[in-house]
Enzyme design. Structure first.
Site, PDB file in Angstrom:
ATOM      1  N   HIS A   1       0.518  -9.710   4.192  1.00  0.00           N
ATOM      2  CA  HIS A   1       0.656  -8.471   3.442  1.00  0.00           C
ATOM      3  C   HIS A   1       1.393  -7.452   4.308  1.00  0.00           C
ATOM      4  O   HIS A   1       1.430  -7.564   5.534  1.00  0.00           O
ATOM      5  CB  HIS A   1      -0.719  -7.932   3.059  1.00  0.00           C
ATOM      6  CG  HIS A   1      -1.415  -8.740   2.008  1.00  0.00           C
ATOM      7  ND1 HIS A   1      -2.548  -8.303   1.358  1.00  0.00           N
ATOM      8  CD2 HIS A   1      -1.141  -9.968   1.496  1.00  0.00           C
ATOM      9  CE1 HIS A   1      -2.931  -9.209   0.493  1.00  0.00           C
ATOM     10  NE2 HIS A   1      -2.100 -10.238   0.553  1.00  0.00           N
TER      11      HIS A   1
ATOM     12  N   GLU B   1       0.706  -4.465   5.266  1.00  0.00           N
ATOM     13  CA  GLU B   1      -0.106  -3.816   6.296  1.00  0.00           C
ATOM     14  C   GLU B   1      -0.317  -4.738   7.497  1.00  0.00           C
ATOM     15  O   GLU B   1      -0.234  -4.302   8.654  1.00  0.00           O
ATOM     16  CB  GLU B   1      -1.483  -3.419   5.741  1.00  0.00           C
ATOM     17  CG  GLU B   1      -1.420  -2.521   4.530  1.00  0.00           C
ATOM     18  CD  GLU B   1      -1.536  -3.280   3.223  1.00  0.00           C
ATOM     19  OE1 GLU B   1      -2.312  -2.860   2.352  1.00  0.00           O
ATOM     20  OE2 GLU B   1      -0.831  -4.302   3.074  1.00  0.00           O
TER      21      GLU B   1
ATOM     22  N   CYS C   1      -6.070  -4.094   0.450  1.00  0.00           N
ATOM     23  CA  CYS C   1      -7.119  -4.999   0.000  1.00  0.00           C
ATOM     24  C   CYS C   1      -8.190  -5.106   1.087  1.00  0.00           C
ATOM     25  O   CYS C   1      -8.083  -4.504   2.157  1.00  0.00           O
ATOM     26  CB  CYS C   1      -6.528  -6.371  -0.302  1.00  0.00           C
ATOM     27  SG  CYS C   1      -5.946  -7.253   1.178  1.00  0.00           S
TER      28      CYS C   1
ATOM     29  N   CYS D   1      -6.852  -6.420   4.510  1.00  0.00           N
ATOM     30  CA  CYS D   1      -6.099  -5.410   5.255  1.00  0.00           C
ATOM     31  C   CYS D   1      -7.007  -4.292   5.737  1.00  0.00           C
ATOM     32  O   CYS D   1      -6.823  -3.763   6.843  1.00  0.00           O
ATOM     33  CB  CYS D   1      -4.971  -4.867   4.393  1.00  0.00           C
ATOM     34  SG  CYS D   1      -3.717  -6.114   3.996  1.00  0.00           S
TER      35      CYS D   1
END
Length: 233
Positions: free
Chosen positions: A117, A119, A147, A150
């Site tokens: 992701h 992040e 999420c 993260c």
């Protein structure tokens, strides 16, 4: 969709010393989350759209500084790199003071990595750049609400502040589904603010999924030998 990246991990995250599950298009940032302020991205104060109840204190207006909006625009630029790679357009930048330490964009498909992701990519690149797995005093700007995965990495890295754009009603861990940052038992507490350039961040996601659904329909029709939509005059 464009070809997968030849070396997505190297391209998606970069230290800047020298330089998700799919949200439904109708759901991305479409409903107000009770404990998150909403902001259309102008930098002007705004309130979440729900009304306070007798048991719930009224929300405090939140405004974003020019600095916040500047860094969120950089995160949006990173998200466009994800779109160009055929990935869900989410981007992130990690900053310390006025310095951009690292950036990242979402690319789990091209990297064959469920953790890639935006992040996570930015956190990894920043840790490598600073040669420290802890990133105290740093702030993370990301175009979509983090999420749970993260959120956990953000807390482990000791990020001081997170600013996100659009809410994620399916996997958001900053109040939309769960609020991972609100647990008082945790030994690190990150400040989280949502809604920076929210409408623009949500629109980028909606357009991506609309384009993808259109491409799927056209491919299905082509396989059936049906004509595609007529070209406009």
């Amino acid at each position: 969709m464009s070809e997968p990246l030849a070396n997505p991990a190297a391209l998606a995250g970069s230290a800047v010393s020298s330089d998700a599950l799919e949200p439904a298009a109708s759901e991305v940032s479409s409903g107000a989350t009770p404990n998150l302020p909403a902001c259309a991205g102008s930098g002007e104060p705004s309130l979440a759209s729900h009304a306070a109840t007798a048991d719930e204190p009224p929300l405090i207006p939140v405004s974003f500084s020019e600095r916040d909006l500047h860094f969120m625009k950089l995160a949006q630029a990173a998200a466009e790199e994800a779109r160009a790679a055929g990935e869900v357009p989410v981007g992130a930048v990690l900053v310390r003071g006025a310095e951009v330490i690292a950036k990242g964009f979402n690319h789990p498909i091209g990297a064959h990595d469920p953790s890639a992701h935006a992040e996570m990519v930015a956190l990894r690149a920043a840790a490598q750049s600073l040669e420290n797995y802890r990133l105290p005093g740093c702030e993370l700007y990301v175009t979509l609400e983090p999420c749970l995965m993260c959120a956990g990495a953000i807390m482990h890295a000791r990020i001081a502040r997170v600013v996100f754009g659009a809410r994620d009603p399916k996997t958001g861990a900053c109040g939309s589904v769960v609020d991972a940052f609100a647990n008082p038992q945790l030994n690190h507490h990150t400040t989280v603010v949502g809604g920076a350039l929210e409408s623009e961040c949500a629109a980028a996601l909606k357009s991506f999924f609309a384009d993808r659904r259109r491409a799927v329909r056209e491919a299905r029709n082509a396989a059936r030998g049906e004509p595609g939509p007529a070209e406009p005059l």
